[in-house]
Design a protein around this motif. Sequence first.
Motif, PDB file in Angstrom:
ATOM      1  N   ALA A 207      20.977 -17.275  43.904  1.00  0.00           N
ATOM      2  CA  ALA A 207      20.056 -17.666  42.843  1.00  0.00           C
ATOM      3  C   ALA A 207      18.965 -18.495  43.507  1.00  0.00           C
ATOM      4  CB  ALA A 207      20.784 -18.491  41.790  1.00  0.00           C
ATOM      5  N   VAL A 208      17.709 -18.263  43.132  1.00  0.00           N
ATOM      6  CA  VAL A 208      16.578 -19.022  43.678  1.00  0.00           C
ATOM      7  C   VAL A 208      16.094 -19.978  42.600  1.00  0.00           C
ATOM      8  CG1 VAL A 208      14.246 -18.894  44.632  1.00  0.00           C
ATOM      9  CG2 VAL A 208      15.901 -17.082  45.156  1.00  0.00           C
TER      10      VAL A 208
ATOM     11  N   THR B  80      15.044 -25.374  50.979  1.00  0.00           N
ATOM     12  CA  THR B  80      13.783 -25.202  51.678  1.00  0.00           C
ATOM     13  C   THR B  80      12.858 -26.289  51.127  1.00  0.00           C
ATOM     14  OG1 THR B  80      12.727 -23.711  50.088  1.00  0.00           O
ATOM     15  CG2 THR B  80      14.217 -22.694  51.710  1.00  0.00           C
ATOM     16  N   PRO B  81      11.623 -26.378  51.592  1.00  0.00           N
ATOM     17  CA  PRO B  81      10.755 -27.422  51.035  1.00  0.00           C
ATOM     18  C   PRO B  81      10.604 -27.369  49.513  1.00  0.00           C
ATOM     19  CG  PRO B  81       9.823 -26.602  53.065  1.00  0.00           C
ATOM     20  CD  PRO B  81      11.013 -25.725  52.757  1.00  0.00           C
ATOM     21  N   ARG B  82      10.655 -26.161  48.923  1.00  0.00           N
ATOM     22  CA  ARG B  82      10.417 -26.052  47.478  1.00  0.00           C
ATOM     23  C   ARG B  82      11.545 -25.406  46.695  1.00  0.00           C
ATOM     24  NH1 ARG B  82       5.115 -22.762  46.988  1.00  0.00           N
ATOM     25  NH2 ARG B  82       6.234 -21.465  48.459  1.00  0.00           N
ATOM     26  N   LEU B  83      12.551 -24.879  47.390  1.00  0.00           N
ATOM     27  CA  LEU B  83      13.558 -24.054  46.725  1.00  0.00           C
ATOM     28  C   LEU B  83      14.977 -24.485  47.056  1.00  0.00           C
ATOM     29  CD1 LEU B  83      11.984 -20.587  47.604  1.00  0.00           C
ATOM     30  CD2 LEU B  83      11.703 -21.868  45.461  1.00  0.00           C
ATOM     31  N   LEU B  84      15.872 -24.179  46.135  1.00  0.00           N
ATOM     32  CA  LEU B  84      17.308 -24.276  46.370  1.00  0.00           C
ATOM     33  C   LEU B  84      17.872 -22.870  46.212  1.00  0.00           C
ATOM     34  CD1 LEU B  84      19.997 -25.820  46.702  1.00  0.00           C
ATOM     35  CD2 LEU B  84      20.022 -26.081  44.197  1.00  0.00           C
TER      36      LEU B  84
ATOM     37  N   GLY C 176      14.436 -16.501  40.452  1.00  0.00           N
ATOM     38  CA  GLY C 176      14.840 -15.132  40.744  1.00  0.00           C
ATOM     39  C   GLY C 176      16.053 -15.094  41.643  1.00  0.00           C
ATOM     40  N   ALA C 177      16.071 -14.084  42.523  1.00  0.00           N
ATOM     41  CA  ALA C 177      17.217 -13.825  43.385  1.00  0.00           C
ATOM     42  C   ALA C 177      16.730 -13.379  44.758  1.00  0.00           C
ATOM     43  CB  ALA C 177      18.095 -12.731  42.768  1.00  0.00           C
ATOM     44  N   VAL C 178      17.473 -13.753  45.788  1.00  0.00           N
ATOM     45  CA  VAL C 178      17.215 -13.299  47.158  1.00  0.00           C
ATOM     46  C   VAL C 178      18.557 -13.262  47.866  1.00  0.00           C
ATOM     47  CG1 VAL C 178      16.842 -15.620  48.105  1.00  0.00           C
ATOM     48  CG2 VAL C 178      15.841 -13.659  49.263  1.00  0.00           C
ATOM     49  N   GLY C 179      18.718 -12.308  48.775  1.00  0.00           N
ATOM     50  CA  GLY C 179      19.966 -12.337  49.501  1.00  0.00           C
ATOM     51  C   GLY C 179      20.217 -11.134  50.360  1.00  0.00           C
ATOM     52  N   LEU C 180      21.454 -11.087  50.808  1.00  0.00           N
ATOM     53  CA  LEU C 180      21.931 -10.051  51.705  1.00  0.00           C
ATOM     54  C   LEU C 180      22.970  -9.205  50.994  1.00  0.00           C
ATOM     55  CD1 LEU C 180      22.522 -12.420  54.758  1.00  0.00           C
ATOM     56  CD2 LEU C 180      20.556 -10.900  54.418  1.00  0.00           C
ATOM     57  N   THR C 181      22.944  -7.918  51.279  1.00  0.00           N
ATOM     58  CA  THR C 181      23.923  -7.005  50.702  1.00  0.00           C
ATOM     59  C   THR C 181      24.203  -5.894  51.693  1.00  0.00           C
ATOM     60  OG1 THR C 181      24.461  -5.708  48.734  1.00  0.00           O
ATOM     61  CG2 THR C 181      22.210  -5.516  49.563  1.00  0.00           C
ATOM     62  N   VAL C 182      25.371  -5.303  51.604  1.00  0.00           N
ATOM     63  CA  VAL C 182      25.655  -4.110  52.401  1.00  0.00           C
ATOM     64  C   VAL C 182      25.007  -2.936  51.673  1.00  0.00           C
ATOM     65  CG1 VAL C 182      27.428  -2.608  53.352  1.00  0.00           C
ATOM     66  CG2 VAL C 182      27.803  -5.083  53.295  1.00  0.00           C
ATOM     67  N   ALA C 183      24.040  -2.310  52.334  1.00  0.00           N
ATOM     68  CA  ALA C 183      23.280  -1.229  51.709  1.00  0.00           C
ATOM     69  C   ALA C 183      24.154  -0.012  51.462  1.00  0.00           C
ATOM     70  CB  ALA C 183      22.091  -0.854  52.589  1.00  0.00           C
TER      71      ALA C 183
ATOM     72  N   LEU D 132      11.652 -11.837  42.028  1.00  0.00           N
ATOM     73  CA  LEU D 132      11.264 -13.094  41.388  1.00  0.00           C
ATOM     74  C   LEU D 132      10.584 -12.802  40.069  1.00  0.00           C
ATOM     75  CD1 LEU D 132       9.692 -15.071  44.379  1.00  0.00           C
ATOM     76  CD2 LEU D 132      12.007 -15.249  43.485  1.00  0.00           C
ATOM     77  N   GLY D 133      10.719 -13.735  39.132  1.00  0.00           N
ATOM     78  CA  GLY D 133      10.001 -13.620  37.880  1.00  0.00           C
ATOM     79  C   GLY D 133       8.500 -13.584  38.131  1.00  0.00           C
ATOM     80  N   ARG D 134       7.796 -12.864  37.295  1.00  0.00           N
ATOM     81  CA  ARG D 134       6.362 -12.647  37.502  1.00  0.00           C
ATOM     82  C   ARG D 134       5.569 -13.958  37.586  1.00  0.00           C
ATOM     83  NH1 ARG D 134       2.895  -8.685  33.715  1.00  0.00           N
ATOM     84  NH2 ARG D 134       4.985  -8.468  32.876  1.00  0.00           N
ATOM     85  N   VAL D 135       5.958 -14.976  36.832  1.00  0.00           N
ATOM     86  CA  VAL D 135       5.225 -16.244  36.865  1.00  0.00           C
ATOM     87  C   VAL D 135       5.337 -16.934  38.225  1.00  0.00           C
ATOM     88  CG1 VAL D 135       5.380 -16.632  34.375  1.00  0.00           C
ATOM     89  CG2 VAL D 135       7.118 -17.608  35.892  1.00  0.00           C
ATOM     90  N   PHE D 136       6.261 -16.469  39.059  1.00  0.00           N
ATOM     91  CA  PHE D 136       6.465 -17.083  40.377  1.00  0.00           C
ATOM     92  C   PHE D 136       5.839 -16.272  41.512  1.00  0.00           C
ATOM     93  CE2 PHE D 136      10.068 -18.184  37.611  1.00  0.00           C
ATOM     94  CZ  PHE D 136       9.831 -19.539  37.509  1.00  0.00           C
ATOM     95  N   TRP D 137       5.173 -15.184  41.170  1.00  0.00           N
ATOM     96  CA  TRP D 137       4.533 -14.341  42.186  1.00  0.00           C
ATOM     97  C   TRP D 137       3.312 -15.040  42.770  1.00  0.00           C
ATOM     98  CZ3 TRP D 137       4.211  -8.840  39.565  1.00  0.00           C
ATOM     99  CH2 TRP D 137       5.504  -8.351  39.351  1.00  0.00           C
ATOM    100  N   GLY D 138       2.979 -14.674  44.007  1.00  0.00           N
ATOM    101  CA  GLY D 138       1.747 -15.125  44.634  1.00  0.00           C
ATOM    102  C   GLY D 138       1.736 -16.586  45.065  1.00  0.00           C
ATOM    103  N   GLN D 139       2.906 -17.215  45.115  1.00  0.00           N
ATOM    104  CA  GLN D 139       2.982 -18.627  45.483  1.00  0.00           C
ATOM    105  C   GLN D 139       3.766 -18.849  46.777  1.00  0.00           C
ATOM    106  OE1 GLN D 139       3.792 -21.166  41.949  1.00  0.00           O
ATOM    107  NE2 GLN D 139       3.767 -19.218  40.841  1.00  0.00           N
ATOM    108  N   GLY D 140       4.158 -17.761  47.428  1.00  0.00           N
ATOM    109  CA  GLY D 140       4.885 -17.872  48.687  1.00  0.00           C
ATOM    110  C   GLY D 140       6.382 -18.089  48.544  1.00  0.00           C
ATOM    111  N   TYR D 141       6.895 -18.057  47.326  1.00  0.00           N
ATOM    112  CA  TYR D 141       8.329 -18.293  47.129  1.00  0.00           C
ATOM    113  C   TYR D 141       9.189 -17.181  47.740  1.00  0.00           C
ATOM    114  CZ  TYR D 141       7.081 -21.888  43.663  1.00  0.00           C
ATOM    115  OH  TYR D 141       6.576 -22.988  43.015  1.00  0.00           O
ATOM    116  N   ALA D 142       8.763 -15.934  47.609  1.00  0.00           N
ATOM    117  CA  ALA D 142       9.553 -14.827  48.156  1.00  0.00           C
ATOM    118  C   ALA D 142       9.663 -14.956  49.675  1.00  0.00           C
ATOM    119  CB  ALA D 142       8.953 -13.477  47.774  1.00  0.00           C
ATOM    120  N   SER D 143       8.555 -15.253  50.336  1.00  0.00           N
ATOM    121  CA  SER D 143       8.586 -15.416  51.794  1.00  0.00           C
ATOM    122  C   SER D 143       9.453 -16.602  52.201  1.00  0.00           C
ATOM    123  CB  SER D 143       7.166 -15.617  52.335  1.00  0.00           C
ATOM    124  OG  SER D 143       6.372 -14.479  52.095  1.00  0.00           O
TER     125      SER D 143
END
Length: 177
Positions: free
Chosen positions: A66-67, A6-10, A77-84, A100-111
């Motif tokens: 892995a993010v 993405t623009p800021r993430l792998l 942190g981590a993002v992904g798909l899983t069978v619930a 995501l780790g707390r230091v990465f909150w509020g910066q739009g990384y999760a979205s």
Amino acid sequence: MTEIRTPRLLLRRWSDDDLVALSEIHADPAVMRNVGEGRPRSLEQTALDIEAWEEEWDEEGFGTFAVELLGSGELAGAVGLTVAGAPDEIAGQVAIGWRLGRVFWGQGYASEAAHATLEFAVQDRGLDRVVAVCRAEDRASINVLGKLGMQAEGTAQDPLDGHALRLYGIDLTQYQD
């Protein structure tokens, strides 16, 4: 190997080098309060998480990424798909989730990471529907789910601890990337 930029993430598969950084994220009670049983996880539990996520990749063709921050190479942190597996209302469906780790909150990384994961779900894996579950009081996740275009579909109770949950879903045939 599956990677998404993405623009800021792998978003990438897990490596042995990620264990310590993820265990530090998992050790933070604020990060983990809305994940699973709501308690921090040990290094050993984190290793089991990564192992399970990698097994899901092998078995399902999707899993938890892995993010990594492109600029610094830090594990965010981590993002992904899983069978619930639970709650019953969504068991067996493909669910999206993140932490995501707390230091990465509020910066739009999760979205940003979750949006890329939904694109992966529809474009690369051909999924037509994805669900999500979050604790009713988890305003940050509810905000991200809204940004993703996911619709509230009901409520449930966490079978482990009785917390009130909100259920969301999105029809990926109508997903706008």
